[in-house]
Design a protein around this motif. Structure first.
Motif, mmCIF file in Angstrom:
data_model
loop_
_atom_site.group_PDB
_atom_site.id
_atom_site.type_symbol
_atom_site.label_atom_id
_atom_site.label_comp_id
_atom_site.label_asym_id
_atom_site.label_seq_id
_atom_site.Cartn_x
_atom_site.Cartn_y
_atom_site.Cartn_z
ATOM 1 N N GLY A 106 0.814 -1.213 0.000
ATOM 2 C CA GLY A 106 0.000 0.000 0.000
ATOM 3 C C GLY A 106 0.843 1.258 0.000
ATOM 4 O O GLY A 106 1.805 1.381 -0.762
ATOM 5 N N SER A 107 0.491 2.176 0.871
ATOM 6 C CA SER A 107 1.202 3.457 0.927
ATOM 7 C C SER A 107 2.339 3.429 1.933
ATOM 8 O O SER A 107 2.981 4.441 2.190
ATOM 9 C CB SER A 107 0.215 4.566 1.301
ATOM 10 N N LEU A 108 2.582 2.254 2.534
ATOM 11 C CA LEU A 108 3.654 2.162 3.540
ATOM 12 C C LEU A 108 5.027 2.106 2.872
ATOM 13 O O LEU A 108 5.144 1.722 1.708
ATOM 14 C CB LEU A 108 3.460 0.916 4.407
ATOM 15 N N SER A 109 6.042 2.469 3.616
ATOM 16 C CA SER A 109 7.413 2.371 3.105
ATOM 17 C C SER A 109 7.861 0.918 3.119
ATOM 18 O O SER A 109 7.253 0.073 3.779
ATOM 19 C CB SER A 109 8.350 3.221 3.951
ATOM 20 N N SER A 110 8.933 0.626 2.387
ATOM 21 C CA SER A 110 9.406 -0.761 2.358
ATOM 22 C C SER A 110 10.907 -0.856 2.126
ATOM 23 O O SER A 110 11.526 0.060 1.588
ATOM 24 C CB SER A 110 8.678 -1.555 1.269
ATOM 25 N N VAL A 111 11.442 -1.969 2.575
ATOM 26 C CA VAL A 111 12.828 -2.346 2.285
ATOM 27 C C VAL A 111 12.742 -3.783 1.779
ATOM 28 O O VAL A 111 12.100 -4.617 2.412
ATOM 29 C CB VAL A 111 13.694 -2.285 3.563
ATOM 30 N N TRP A 112 13.350 -4.053 0.638
ATOM 31 C CA TRP A 112 13.188 -5.388 0.061
ATOM 32 C C TRP A 112 14.381 -5.793 -0.777
ATOM 33 O O TRP A 112 15.213 -4.964 -1.154
ATOM 34 C CB TRP A 112 11.907 -5.456 -0.772
ATOM 35 N N ALA A 113 14.462 -7.092 -1.007
ATOM 36 C CA ALA A 113 15.466 -7.648 -1.909
ATOM 37 C C ALA A 113 14.715 -8.438 -2.970
ATOM 38 O O ALA A 113 13.591 -8.878 -2.734
ATOM 39 C CB ALA A 113 16.413 -8.565 -1.141
ATOM 40 N N ASP A 114 15.320 -8.612 -4.127
ATOM 41 C CA ASP A 114 14.606 -9.199 -5.252
ATOM 42 C C ASP A 114 14.695 -10.728 -5.247
ATOM 43 O O ASP A 114 15.619 -11.315 -5.793
ATOM 44 C CB ASP A 114 15.135 -8.619 -6.573
ATOM 45 N N ARG B 274 7.641 11.563 3.775
ATOM 46 C CA ARG B 274 8.398 11.076 2.605
ATOM 47 C C ARG B 274 8.449 9.554 2.593
ATOM 48 O O ARG B 274 9.230 8.948 3.305
ATOM 49 C CB ARG B 274 9.816 11.670 2.613
ATOM 50 N N ARG B 275 7.621 8.946 1.757
ATOM 51 C CA ARG B 275 7.553 7.501 1.651
ATOM 52 C C ARG B 275 8.823 6.955 1.003
ATOM 53 O O ARG B 275 9.357 7.534 0.076
ATOM 54 C CB ARG B 275 6.344 7.161 0.787
ATOM 55 N N ARG B 276 9.311 5.821 1.528
ATOM 56 C CA ARG B 276 10.537 5.222 1.004
ATOM 57 C C ARG B 276 10.271 3.815 0.465
ATOM 58 O O ARG B 276 9.493 3.074 1.043
ATOM 59 C CB ARG B 276 11.597 5.110 2.110
ATOM 60 N N ASP B 277 10.984 3.468 -0.582
ATOM 61 C CA ASP B 277 10.851 2.134 -1.167
ATOM 62 C C ASP B 277 12.266 1.736 -1.579
ATOM 63 O O ASP B 277 12.747 2.115 -2.635
ATOM 64 C CB ASP B 277 9.916 2.231 -2.371
ATOM 65 N N VAL B 278 12.950 1.011 -0.703
ATOM 66 C CA VAL B 278 14.389 0.786 -0.864
ATOM 67 C C VAL B 278 14.681 -0.647 -1.294
ATOM 68 O O VAL B 278 14.421 -1.597 -0.550
ATOM 69 C CB VAL B 278 15.128 1.078 0.462
ATOM 70 N N LYS B 279 15.234 -0.792 -2.481
ATOM 71 C CA LYS B 279 15.646 -2.113 -2.956
ATOM 72 C C LYS B 279 17.086 -2.358 -2.527
ATOM 73 O O LYS B 279 17.972 -1.557 -2.821
ATOM 74 C CB LYS B 279 15.525 -2.195 -4.475
ATOM 75 N N THR B 280 17.331 -3.465 -1.837
ATOM 76 C CA THR B 280 18.703 -3.782 -1.420
ATOM 77 C C THR B 280 19.293 -4.797 -2.403
ATOM 78 O O THR B 280 18.605 -5.280 -3.291
ATOM 79 C CB THR B 280 18.714 -4.369 0.012
ATOM 80 N N ALA B 281 20.561 -5.098 -2.220
ATOM 81 C CA ALA B 281 21.264 -5.983 -3.143
ATOM 82 C C ALA B 281 20.571 -7.344 -3.239
ATOM 83 O O ALA B 281 20.126 -7.897 -2.228
ATOM 84 C CB ALA B 281 22.707 -6.174 -2.680
#
Lengths: 343, 343
Positions: free
Chosen positions: B158-166, B317-324
């Motif tokens: 949704g509108s929440l921030s996230s940290v994720w890996a693929d 400021r919503r964040r959507d961070v893709k990690t390695a």
């Protein structure tokens, strides 16, 4: 979305803020019908008492504090600690009590956090781990007067409560078993020398040596890391007369030691017996599987939670709870020493 | 020992409580000499602002909430989760932010705790783990309006921030590698089917099968336990045409699978290649050592902490961070399939 306040409820119901406060706090002075209507609206609006307001009123924080002065990177490595925390969590969660956790640099920072959380009513009690030989935290916690339970003992924790297992008895059982197999030269790759339980294990091995008339026993202290466990093993196996059995103070170090034996061509258990304090998936899946001092670590953590919660209920009743002594589970890594190794 | 109050300080200094409050809060209205004297006495008495009073004033709780709906007994077992929590702790502790932890029965209880802690200002933000396919927690947290970071993605939060890996890319790299070695029948012992990342991995394997023209791919879902990992392996290796390679969704299950292969006399890697999602001490010490998708899990947890702290600073400021993306570390458990296994 803003939290509903007493004023919001008062406006919706069309009464004074005082009437809402009385109704929500179960105090007299509001008609029954009005009280019922207020409680209904409060429920609809998802109103909850403000923890800050509750704390000012002397209510519980519903949290137990745990401050750890260890490198955070090592916390996820040791199965013992992860299992202990899980059991502690499980025990607290049954009473809907949270764990308030922080990792700090050193013991000075740790006592600073105790002062801070105590004065700010962040927690109802403290759990203290890694009991040291002359532990400066004990005095600080006695002074703060917040219910505290020390993991470790016996003794050395002043007037604080404690939950502990008998490391001395556990080490004596290992020495007896190895001596019965015929081992005369035992080594001990120990943990941090400032830890109370490290000292107890070292002393127990020295006492065993005399009692059993062993040729040689030696304890080497380490930082509990697999790297120092491996280094200590290399040094021991490089001696002209190397030990025929090594006892490790953790499963992680025992595994590292097993790796070094393989690397140096020392066969386990034919030429070297290995025993680990702390049993876990690591000892069970090793090749050969490692003989270990085993206990239900999850249950140990849960017992710690129970004692903490009981102490919060009755802070004046000090507790000193001895749990089951870890028992030896024999696997493939121990055997009588080869004939060529006799003295 | 009772916490010193503003009244205690006022009495000691011989001024009004209002003067003490003004001085401690840095507000005007107190002579400089008086202010200095008040601050001195407050320090001597070890006075600290009451967090409850601070919270009523809208100040920070200096804590981040983590509520976990998993059996507590499994938390200490999986190295991935223990490492992740350690990294998260480490990141938060650098800013003296505590972690407020609770374990609950199910997702309903979890959302109940979110409402409770949010309305009571217990925490400044939430970390959400184990993202599910249609996750009911997202809507609750959006409604509560407390800064929240979801571990997982992409999307579905949704509108929440996230940290994720693929996870998709990671699985594709495993399928490519196994296909290049010559494997045509791949199996996948997956985790819980309701998890978002489980579905992504299963879909990636199906897509690989088409793209690479494999003879057969199959995914079996489990509860992530070593017991179900072992059972799934037994079923796969009992087939008339068994897979020549199995990918496991965790290191613990891969180890269990390796044990089953040994028990059934299936040689690894000659007759069966094994790959694990999640690298840890378990995959490194196994015999043979297990090829694994590796990442710095501790750093992943620390990144999560950084994003959480930044979001608390700037909630808008919503964040959507893709990690390695986890990368494949090849060890002894993978090899070309034996000639007799070709299609």
């Amino acid at each position: 979305m803003a939290r509903p306040t007493i004023a919001d409820i008062a406006e919706r119901v069309g009464v004074s803020k005082g009437a809402v406060s009385f109704a929500l706090n179960g105090r007299p002075g509001v008609a029954e019908a009005t009280r019922a209507r207020i409680l209904q609206v409060a429920k609809e609006m998802n109103w909850r008492p403000h923890s800050a307001a509750r704390a000012l009123g002397g209510a519980r924080a519903d949290a137990v504090g745990l401050v750890i002065a260890r490198p955070a990177s090592t916390l996820g490595v040791e199965p013992f600690f992860a299992q202990l925390l899980s059991g502690l969590q499980a025990g607290l969660s049954r009473q809907s009590v949270a764990m308030h956790l922080m990792i700090v640099e050193d013991v000075e920072a740790e006592t600073e956090v105790y002062r801070d959380w105590a004065s700010a009513h962040r927690v109802d009690g403290f759990i203290i781990v890694d009991l040291k030989v002359r532990d400066p935290r004990i005095e600080v916690l006695e002074e703060l007067g917040v219910p505290s339970v020390v993991l470790g003992g016996p003794g050395r924790h002043g007037s604080l409560s404690s939950v502990w297992a008998d490391d001395r008895e556990a080490m004596l059982s290992v020495a007896d078993y190895l001596a019965a197999l015929g081992h005369r030269r035992l080594a001990h790759v120990a943990g941090l020398p400032e830890f109370h339980h490290t000292q107890r294990r070292m002393r127990a091995l020295r006492d065993s040596s005399r009692r059993l008339g062993l040729a040689e026993t030696v304890s080497t202290t380490t930082d509990f890391s697999d790297a120092e466990g491996a280094a200590a093993t290399r040094a021991l196996l490089s001696r002209a007369r190397r030990p025929t059995a090594i006892v490790y103070d953790s499963d992680v170090m025992a595994l590292a030691g097993l790796g070094v034996a393989g690397e140096m061509g020392v066969r386990v258990p034919d030429e070297l017996s290995i025993v680990a304090f702390d049993d876990s998936v690591l000892t069970r899946i090793a090749h050969p599987a490692i003989t270990a001092l085993s206990r239900d670590t999850f249950a140990y953590g849960r017992r710690l939670a129970e004692v903490m919660l009981a102490l919060i209920e009755e802070p004046e009743r000090r507790r000193d709870v001895k749990t089951a002594t870890p028992r030896l589970v024999v696997r493939e890594s121990t055997a009588p020493p080869g004939a060529w190794q006799g003295d």
